[in-house]
Design a protein around this motif. Structure first.
Motif, PDB file in Angstrom:
ATOM      1  N   UNK A  37       0.846  -1.188   0.000  1.00 23.81           N
ATOM      2  CA  UNK A  37       0.000   0.000   0.000  1.00 23.81           C
ATOM      3  C   UNK A  37       0.883   1.240   0.000  1.00 23.81           C
ATOM      4  N   UNK A  38       0.620   2.112  -0.932  1.00 28.28           N
ATOM      5  CA  UNK A  38       1.290   3.409  -1.003  1.00 28.28           C
ATOM      6  C   UNK A  38       0.239   4.479  -0.732  1.00 28.28           C
ATOM      7  N   UNK A  39       0.414   5.291   0.336  1.00 21.91           N
ATOM      8  CA  UNK A  39      -0.582   6.322   0.647  1.00 21.91           C
ATOM      9  C   UNK A  39      -0.749   7.322  -0.501  1.00 21.91           C
ATOM     10  N   UNK A  40      -1.952   7.868  -0.592  1.00 20.36           N
ATOM     11  CA  UNK A  40      -2.272   8.887  -1.590  1.00 20.36           C
ATOM     12  C   UNK A  40      -2.708  10.148  -0.850  1.00 20.36           C
ATOM     13  N   UNK A  41      -2.931  11.227  -1.585  1.00 20.29           N
ATOM     14  CA  UNK A  41      -3.443  12.460  -0.982  1.00 20.29           C
ATOM     15  C   UNK A  41      -4.940  12.304  -0.742  1.00 20.29           C
ATOM     16  N   UNK A  42      -5.327  12.326   0.520  1.00 19.59           N
ATOM     17  CA  UNK A  42      -6.738  12.294   0.894  1.00 19.59           C
ATOM     18  C   UNK A  42      -6.965  13.471   1.829  1.00 19.59           C
ATOM     19  N   UNK A  43      -7.981  14.251   1.548  1.00 17.67           N
ATOM     20  CA  UNK A  43      -8.313  15.407   2.386  1.00 17.67           C
ATOM     21  C   UNK A  43      -9.083  14.913   3.607  1.00 17.67           C
ATOM     22  N   UNK A  44      -8.389  14.885   4.766  1.00 14.62           N
ATOM     23  CA  UNK A  44      -8.995  14.398   5.998  1.00 14.62           C
ATOM     24  C   UNK A  44      -9.095  15.526   7.018  1.00 14.62           C
ATOM     25  N   UNK A  45     -10.164  15.541   7.822  1.00 17.49           N
ATOM     26  CA  UNK A  45     -10.224  16.531   8.896  1.00 17.49           C
ATOM     27  C   UNK A  45      -9.138  16.238   9.929  1.00 17.49           C
ATOM     28  N   UNK A 180     -13.217   7.739   0.587  1.00 17.42           N
ATOM     29  CA  UNK A 180     -14.572   7.977   1.101  1.00 17.42           C
ATOM     30  C   UNK A 180     -14.673   7.549   2.567  1.00 17.42           C
ATOM     31  N   UNK A 181     -14.175   6.360   2.879  1.00 17.24           N
ATOM     32  CA  UNK A 181     -14.291   5.798   4.222  1.00 17.24           C
ATOM     33  C   UNK A 181     -13.535   6.600   5.284  1.00 17.24           C
ATOM     34  N   UNK A 182     -12.281   6.923   5.042  1.00 12.67           N
ATOM     35  CA  UNK A 182     -11.469   7.563   6.095  1.00 12.67           C
ATOM     36  C   UNK A 182     -11.965   8.949   6.496  1.00 12.67           C
ATOM     37  N   UNK A 183     -12.383   9.826   5.566  1.00  7.44           N
ATOM     38  CA  UNK A 183     -12.963  11.098   6.030  1.00  7.44           C
ATOM     39  C   UNK A 183     -14.201  10.888   6.907  1.00  7.44           C
ATOM     40  N   UNK A 184     -15.037   9.897   6.571  1.00  5.87           N
ATOM     41  CA  UNK A 184     -16.221   9.616   7.385  1.00  5.87           C
ATOM     42  C   UNK A 184     -15.817   9.054   8.751  1.00  5.87           C
ATOM     43  N   UNK A 185     -14.809   8.193   8.773  1.00  3.76           N
ATOM     44  CA  UNK A 185     -14.349   7.610  10.031  1.00  3.76           C
ATOM     45  C   UNK A 185     -13.781   8.677  10.958  1.00  3.76           C
ATOM     46  N   UNK A 186     -12.924   9.555  10.423  1.00  2.00           N
ATOM     47  CA  UNK A 186     -12.328  10.609  11.257  1.00  2.00           C
ATOM     48  C   UNK A 186     -13.385  11.591  11.738  1.00  2.00           C
ATOM     49  N   UNK A 187     -14.346  11.914  10.885  1.00  3.93           N
ATOM     50  CA  UNK A 187     -15.453  12.791  11.309  1.00  3.93           C
ATOM     51  C   UNK A 187     -16.224  12.153  12.456  1.00  3.93           C
ATOM     52  N   UNK A 188     -16.468  10.863  12.381  1.00  9.39           N
ATOM     53  CA  UNK A 188     -17.171  10.157  13.459  1.00  9.39           C
ATOM     54  C   UNK A 188     -16.389  10.252  14.768  1.00  9.39           C
ATOM     55  N   UNK A 189     -15.077  10.036  14.691  1.00  8.96           N
ATOM     56  CA  UNK A 189     -14.235  10.133  15.901  1.00  8.96           C
ATOM     57  C   UNK A 189     -14.332  11.535  16.485  1.00  8.96           C
ATOM     58  N   UNK A 190     -14.252  12.563  15.646  1.00 10.24           N
ATOM     59  CA  UNK A 190     -14.357  13.947  16.123  1.00 10.24           C
ATOM     60  C   UNK A 190     -15.732  14.220  16.741  1.00 10.24           C
ATOM     61  N   UNK A 191     -16.784  13.668  16.155  1.00  8.83           N
ATOM     62  CA  UNK A 191     -18.141  13.883  16.683  1.00  8.83           C
ATOM     63  C   UNK A 191     -18.316  13.266  18.069  1.00  8.83           C
ATOM     64  N   UNK A 192     -17.656  12.148  18.334  1.00  6.62           N
ATOM     65  CA  UNK A 192     -17.805  11.453  19.614  1.00  6.62           C
ATOM     66  C   UNK A 192     -16.722  11.823  20.625  1.00  6.62           C
ATOM     67  N   UNK A 193     -15.729  12.620  20.209  1.00  7.09           N
ATOM     68  CA  UNK A 193     -14.640  12.983  21.109  1.00  7.09           C
ATOM     69  C   UNK A 193     -15.068  14.091  22.065  1.00  7.09           C
TER      70      UNK A 193
END
Length: 193
Positions: A37-45, A180-193
């Motif tokens: 796996x080689x990381x790509x540019x993903x816009x994450x919060x 698609x998945x990782x921005x939603x996952x990080x947003x969920x973590x922020x919402x519950x933090x």
């Protein structure tokens, strides 16, 4: 007697000319796809907390990734480990405080990103044809409570002169899903933090 000889000759010719029989010289060979796996540019919060990534489980063991006319494609590593370490590598490349674990128990009470590997498959029916499918259930949990879960699928079918590297196509499937998945996952973590 002549009828018996003619029948035996006809039967012998059918057996020898049929592909994939026990007497056929061409057998499917196993080849290992080097999964990476080689990381790509993903816009994450941004996320201020440490995230645990846990090895994905497999809905059923994925021992074979697909085939071509000549080869059975086998994974170079356990699919759940490949996916979990890919999530870890992507988050780390984005600057997150992240740690990898093989089990949920080992991750403790941290926010956990994990998932279920449902399908990883590649098919090469011809030299210039290729299709792949990667399907996961992505999840976020904390303290044994499911906070987020969603199914993601990446699939492609190509007919062209250069269909590319087989393992690279499976990694491209993860790239599609993670964007698609990782921005939603990080947003969920922020919402519950």
């Amino acid at each position: 007697m002549k009828k018996l000889i003619v029948c035996l000759l006809a039967l012998s010719l059918m057996i020898l000319s049929s592909p994939r029989t026990g007497l056929s010289a061409d057998k499917m060979k196993d080849t290992t796809l080097q999964l990476s796996y080689t990381p790509i540019d993903i816009d994450l919060p941004t996320c201020p907390v440490r995230i645990a990534v846990v090895k994905f489980t497999e809905s059923k063991p994925i021992k074979k990734l697909g085939q071509s006319k000549l080869f059975n494609y086998l994974p170079s590593m356990d699919i759940g480990t490949w996916m979990g370490k890919a999530v870890y590598a992507q988050l780390r490349a984005n600057g997150f405080d992240v740690e990898y674990f093989d089990t949920m128990d080992a991750a403790g009470d941290k926010f956990i990103i994990t998932g279920i590997a449902n399908k990883v498959y590649i098919n090469r029916p011809g030299q210039l044809e290729m299709e792949y499918k990667v399907r996961i259930d992505g999840m976020v949990t904390k303290n044994n409570k499911l906070l987020f879960a969603q199914n993601y699928t990446s699939k492609q079918k190509k007919e062209m002169t250069n269909t590319g590297d087989n393992a690279g196509k499976l990694m491209a499937g993860l790239h599609d899903i993670f964007s698609i998945f990782l921005p939603q996952a990080v947003k969920t973590i922020n919402d519950y933090n």
